[in-house]
Each structure stands twice: as C-alpha cells, then as structure tokens.
Design a protein around this motif. Structure first.
Motif, PDB file in Angstrom:
ATOM      1  N   LYS A 164       1.007   4.198  -2.784  1.00 12.71           N
ATOM      2  CA  LYS A 164       0.943   5.626  -2.475  1.00 12.71           C
ATOM      3  C   LYS A 164       2.135   6.350  -3.094  1.00 12.71           C
ATOM      4  O   LYS A 164       1.993   7.449  -3.632  1.00 12.71           O
ATOM      5  N   ARG A 182       1.828  11.179  -3.015  1.00 14.33           N
ATOM      6  CA  ARG A 182       1.715  11.204  -4.476  1.00 14.33           C
ATOM      7  C   ARG A 182       1.962  12.593  -5.039  1.00 14.33           C
ATOM      8  O   ARG A 182       2.200  12.743  -6.233  1.00 14.33           O
ATOM      9  N   ALA A 230       0.700  15.041   0.298  1.00 14.82           N
ATOM     10  CA  ALA A 230       0.551  13.585   0.291  1.00 14.82           C
ATOM     11  C   ALA A 230       1.712  12.990  -0.513  1.00 14.82           C
ATOM     12  O   ALA A 230       2.287  13.672  -1.365  1.00 14.82           O
ATOM     13  N   THR A 258      -4.066   7.571  -4.995  1.00 14.34           N
ATOM     14  CA  THR A 258      -4.824   8.121  -3.877  1.00 14.34           C
ATOM     15  C   THR A 258      -5.129   6.948  -2.947  1.00 14.34           C
ATOM     16  O   THR A 258      -5.023   5.789  -3.363  1.00 14.34           O
ATOM     17  N   PRO A 259      -5.508   7.225  -1.704  1.00 19.34           N
ATOM     18  CA  PRO A 259      -5.829   6.106  -0.812  1.00 19.34           C
ATOM     19  C   PRO A 259      -6.859   5.154  -1.427  1.00 19.34           C
ATOM     20  O   PRO A 259      -6.734   3.938  -1.314  1.00 19.34           O
ATOM     21  N   GLU A 291       0.816  -1.187   0.000  1.00 23.75           N
ATOM     22  CA  GLU A 291       0.000   0.000   0.000  1.00 23.75           C
ATOM     23  C   GLU A 291       0.863   1.256   0.000  1.00 23.75           C
ATOM     24  O   GLU A 291       0.574   2.228  -0.693  1.00 23.75           O
ATOM     25  N   LYS A 292       1.942   1.198   0.780  1.00 22.76           N
ATOM     26  CA  LYS A 292       2.877   2.328   0.779  1.00 22.76           C
ATOM     27  C   LYS A 292       3.451   2.507  -0.615  1.00 22.76           C
ATOM     28  O   LYS A 292       3.581   3.626  -1.113  1.00 22.76           O
ATOM     29  N   ALA A 300      -5.207   3.071  -4.156  1.00 24.98           N
ATOM     30  CA  ALA A 300      -4.355   2.042  -3.551  1.00 24.98           C
ATOM     31  C   ALA A 300      -5.215   0.884  -3.069  1.00 24.98           C
ATOM     32  O   ALA A 300      -4.882  -0.287  -3.265  1.00 24.98           O
TER      33      ALA A 300
END
Lengths: 276, 385
Positions: free
Chosen positions: A171, B74, B72, A176-177, A167-168, A180
């Motif tokens: 990212k 990204r 963030a 975006t969360p 997941e990291k 992911a």
C-alpha cells in the motif's frame, strides 16, 4: 543406540502394515482390470491371463467417455469458481473485521458438516423446478457449495501466515488494495491455493451421491456415476472387468495430480510454519 | 520534499483507549524527526497515521498545506521502511526496488535507471538478481531502504528500521541512513525505542509516553534540559542517577552530601508549590574522581565504596550503593532504565586515569550546578520551569 534401532524397525513394520492396508484393495482392483473375464474368479493376485480388453471396452463405451468429459469439465469449473470466491472470502476472513464474520465462518462450517444425503431430495425437487436437473450447472452449483467451506478454511489459514506488513508495504508503495492482493498476497499464497484446488477437485471428482441423484442421462452424468450403469455383455455376467478398469482410469488423474504437485502440497502444508 | 503538519492529532480506538493524545508537531521540509518512547507509547501509531495505514480520530494531518486525513496511503506519496523490512519474498531485489515504480506505471528505461541508481547508492548492485531469502539482514535492510528512496517520495517514514540488526551493523546503518537523509534532503520521520538512535540521528526528537508528547527539541536540548523525570530517565546512557533529597533552609540534603541552594537550584527551591521532599537527578558524567579535579571549588564531594567498575576505554563507569532507599516513581519505571532495586544505586562516569578500584573507597567530585530537581508526584523538572 539399541533403542534407536528398535524404534526404527518398529516404525518400519508399522509403515509396511499401513501401506499394505491401504494399497491391497487398490492393487486388487488394478489386478482385476487386467484379468481376462474367464479368470476373474481364480483368486490369484497376479493375473494368469493378461488382457487390455477391459480398457479397450470402456473406451469404446460412449457413455463412459462422455462421463469422463463431464467429470473433468464439471470438476475444473467447480474448482475454479470455488478457488476464486474462496480466495476472496478467505482473505476477508483472515484479514478484515466486518460484522457477521463469525456468522460467516459458522455457516460455512455448518455447510461442511451438513449430511449431504439429507439434501439430495430437496435439491432434486429444486433443480427440477428450475430446469437445472441433469445439467452441468446442476452439479457445479452443489459442488461449489460444498467445496467453498473447504477452500475458505484452508486458504484463510494460509493468508493468516503471510505477514501483514507485506500488504502495508505494498500500500505504501502505491498499490491499490486489489493490486496489493493480486501482486503480493496471491503469489505468496500460491502453494496454498494449489493445495486447496487439488483438494477441491478431488472432492468434485470423487462425488457419487450428487452425480447419481441429480442426473438422468449422459448429458451431465460424471464418471463415477456412469460406472454404476455398466452392464455385463450378457445379463448373466457381471461387468467386473469394466468396472475395475474404469476405477483404475478415474484414479489415475488424482495420482498424477498428487505426484505432480506433491512438493507443492507439502511445501504448502508446512510453509510459514518456520519463520523465514 | 514536504512540510508535514500534525495538527492536534488524536487516535482513539473503538473500545475507548486513546493511543495518541493531542499530538501537535510541525515537521519542517528536509527535517529528520525522531519519535521515541517506550513500547506502547503511541509512536508507531502516530507514524501509521501519517502513512495512512491508520485512521486519524481527531485533528488534521497536512502535507504542504493540503489535508491528508482521508487520502489513501498511495495518494500520500510517502515511502515507509518497516522493522521487518517487509520485502516481497517472491520478487528479486531488482523487482522489489522497482515495485513502486511499476505501480506508478513508469517506463522501462527510467525504471531501470532509477533502480540502478538506488542500488548504487546502497551498494546493492551485485545482489540485484537475488531473492531476499538469499540476503543477509543488513542487505535486506538496504533493499528496504532502496524501495523507499527509488521513487523520490515526499517523505520517508521509518518504523524501527534498525532494530533487527546486530549491534555493530546497527551503528553502521545508522550512519549511512543519516548520510543518505542529509544528501537526499527528504523529510523523514523515524520511530525508535532506542535513545541512542534518537540522539544520534535526529534534528529534533519527539519523546512520547502513554500517547502524550513529553518534550520536543533537538537532542542536546532534551539532554541538558529535560522537562520532566521521564525524559531525564529516558535520554542518556547510562541513565541519570536519581536520589531522594530534602529541601532545607538554604541547603539541599542528599545522600551524596548537602548542596547549597545557589544559582538555578536556589531559584528552583523558591518556586511556587515546591514540596520539601524532592527527587534530585544527576548525570553520571557530572561526576569525576576528586583527585583529578584541580578546581574543586564549585561542587560537592562524596566518598563511596566502588561496587563494580566497568572500563569502557575512553571512560570508566563506577557503581556505588547509597545507604538510602531507592527512588520509586512511575515516571522512572517506564523510562526503560534498569529495574530499580531496593537500594539506591549510583553510577559515575570517570576519567580512565582515575585510580578507582573495585571494593575500594574513592572520593568523587560532582558538579552541583548540574543537579536537577524533580517534583516527586508530577515528575516536573523544578530546575527547568
């Protein structure tokens, strides 16, 4: 060598006993469903007079067909909603720390443990007041409530086994969360989600208590409940044949599901157990 | 391409533990900086703060002059290579490498072209349609690299990228990472606990311990002029020998002989608040077999019995036991050197022509000007202040 052979034969005997114990009632029902009404009480395991009349009978019974439709519809919708929300909740439980997390887990466990029979009367009253009684929604809501703890529990176990670094990495790769989650985590949790979906569907499909208590007509009555309303062709006759046939019919989807997804389920239950 | 400034950055967790304390480094464009230290020193936390995977408690992170603290991951345009590689197991190599481009909504043709180029650079072209599970460790590592370089980010962040590889592959990949970084010229922050990787890869090394920067500098500078006992013990393999020593009038008394206090040793001894009992450090390569040294003027000699002799090819390592207690210091135990025993041990790196034999006494020469003196309490290098 000798000990090995003895333990193998021991296991074989044990397996045969367990399989017989589990299968005999099922086979007995199947056998009954093929018997001609005149031979129901002959005690023979293999029908002496074969007939498909019982099956033809239940499928000409509009109530049963309608019950099947209700079962499938209600089961699929409940499962879908439970999986969507369960996935998100399970992800949060597995990955995030937030205030009230322990409470949420505790409450969902509590719901799973709660004796359903004690809820039937209050639910009956509430649903009648809200106009949900005898509707699809009236069954879907309690089903979701009871399927959610199950999905949250099973799925959070799956999510915990997916390396967090993936997941990291997503990212860092610019996701975006949600991206992911959707593009990396969900595909990896898919076996778990299938397993959980099947378990949730079976739960909804098999339910009798809510189905019989919260419905009054074939508008929402599911198949298991419909069966209990079967009548014999005369008032002196038991509907044994139809009930057996219907029981076999509602067992088949489950069997197909499990056979079809068997590899997935097994893979799901064991995936991540070994570091890959 | 970017300049990364870590302006007095601190990481404090909710329970009060300080993982990184006042980290203040300016990483120049194109620079290859190594964060090195024993486990738990805060190096990975620092990297994660640069990446945006962890919040910065205090201080400011600037990339090309722009504050990044609240951005963030990204939005920071940095690529990261993880120790576990973190390849997406459900995607092929091609999809893995293309993933950052797909998220950036790059056109199909350009994506294709860039993936092919990255794959070519890393010799991955034959494996593009395989899943990560069907690759060897080294290939997986290269896919992870490919995913980082494909989108041409401002900076590479690498978190122990080689520690899952076997020794030989590690050396190979070390060289290719170094070459790749030089040819791409991308600013790189590299975290490792391996001092050899730090020495060979970095333009500059930041050596950390317990959240604090111990010393920053080019590898050779850290090696030649360690600021304290911890850096001295951490950098160099085999590690620096440390022996108890006592400063007396014009002399340094050590278990390997008395050393006259001249030159830098003399200056060190005259410094303010220098205790009488100090720790002397001398690198294994400052020793030589006395019979091979022609001009033994500038230096001391010492005769000892060889406990163990390791022939490395280009050199021999001779181990000795000195008849004095080992130096105990918290600064050493964390440096990752081998666990100090009860006795004081000494390693000397000798020329392969040396006649030293196990169990036999040998006379050693050592360079007295290469001796470092350390404060026994603070660990400060008295010869470097």
């Amino acid at each position: 060598m000798e000990a090995g052979r003895r333990s193998v034969s021991g296991w074989t005997v044990a397996n045969v006993v367990v399989v017989l114990y589990a299968m005999v009632p099922v086979l007995w029902i199947a056998s009954l469903s093929f018997k001609d009404p005149s031979t129901f009480t002959d005690g023979s395991f293999i029908p002496r007079k074969w007939t498909l009349g019982n099956y033809a009978g239940i499928f000409t019974n509009a109530d049963f067909v309608r019950g099947l439709v209700n079962s499938i519809g209600i089961g699929l919708i409940s499962t879908f909603v439970a999986i969507v929300f369960g996935t998100m909740a399970a992800y949060a439980v597995a990955r995030l720390t937030f205030p009230g997390k322990r409470l949420l887990i505790g409450v969902s466990l509590l719901i799973a443990m709660f004796p359903q029979i004690s809820l039937v009367s209050p639910l009956f009253q509430i649903e009648r007041a809200l106009g949900l009684f005898n509707t699809w929604a009236g069954l879907i809501l309690p089903y979701i409530t009871f399927a959610l703890p199950l999905t949250i529990y099973t799925l959070s176990a799956f999510f915990r086994e997916i390396p967090w670094e993936l997941e990291k990495a997503a990212k860092m790769d610019g996701a975006t969360p949600f991206q992911a989650f959707w593009q990396v985590i969900v595909p990896l949790a898919a076996p778990g989600m299938v397993t959980t979906a099947i378990l949730a569907f079976i739960f909804c499909w098999n339910d009798f208590l809510f189905a019989i208590s919260l419905t009054s007509s074939d508008a929402a009555r599911t198949a298991p409940a419909t069966i209990s309303f079967f009548t014999g062709s005369t008032q002196f006759e038991d509907p044994t044949g139809s009930i057996s046939a219907a029981a076999v019919v509602i067992t088949i989807p489950i069997v197909i599901f499990v056979l079809f997804f068997q590899r997935r389920i097994v893979a799901g239950l064991t995936s991540g157990a070994v570091k890959g | 391409m970017a300049e990364i400034v870590l302006d007095h950055i601190t990481k404090r967790y909710a329970d009060g533990t300080v993982a990184v304390d006042d980290f203040d480094v300016r990483i120049a464009d194109h620079e290859f900086v190594i964060l090195v230290g024993p486990s738990g020193c805060g190096k990975s936390t620092t990297l994660n703060m640069i990446a945006g995977l962890e919040d910065i408690t205090e201080g400011e992170l600037r990339v090309d002059g722009r504050r990044m603290n609240e951005k963030a991951p990204r939005d920071r345009d940095m690529a990261m290579v993880f120790q576990s590689y973190a390849l997406y197991p459900h995607m092929t190599v091609r999809e893995n490498i293309a993933f950052p481009l797909k998220l950036a909504k790059m056109g199909r043709e350009e994506t294709q072209e860039r993936v092919e180029r990255a794959a070519g650079l890393l010799d991955l072209a034959p494996y593009l349609d395989r899943k990560p599970a069907a690759l060897s460790g080294g290939q997986r590592q290269r896919v992870a690299m490919g995913r980082a370089i494909v989108r041409d980010p401002k900076a590479f962040l690498m978190d122990e990228p080689l520690s899952n590889l076997d020794a030989k592959l590690r050396v190979q990949m070390r060289t290719s990472i170094s070459r790749l970084q030089k040819s791409l010229g991308t600013t790189t922050v590299y975290v490792t606990h391996d001092q050899t990787e730090a020495m060979t890869l970095g333009d500059r090394i930041v050596i950390m311990r317990a959240g604090l920067i111990q010393q920053i500098g080019p590898p050779q500078e850290l090696y030649d002029h360690p600021r304290n006992l911890f850096v001295a013990g951490f950098i160099g393999s085999p590690s620096m020998n440390v022996v108890p020593a006592r400063l007396e009038e014009g002399l340094l008394r050590t278990p390997i002989g008395d050393i006259p206090l001249r030159g830098r040793l003399g200056r060190a001894a005259e410094g303010p608040d220098v205790p009488r009992d100090v720790i002397a450090g001398i690198r294994p390569e400052s020793f030589e077999d006395a019979s091979l040294v022609h001009d033994a003027e500038e230096g001391g000699t010492f005769t000892g019995t060889v406990d163990l002799l390791e022939s490395m090819g280009p050199e021999k390592l001779a181990y000795f036991t000195l008849d004095t207690g080992a130096v105990r210091s918290e600064h050493l135990s964390e440096a990752g050197g081998e666990e100090a025993g009860e006795e004081c041990r000494l390693v000397a790196q000798l020329d392969p022509k040396s006649g030293a034999r196990r169990g036999q006494p040998v006379r050693l020469w050592y360079d007295t000007q290469a001796v470092h003196l350390f404060h026994p309490k603070t660990g400060e290098n008295l010869t470097e202040r």
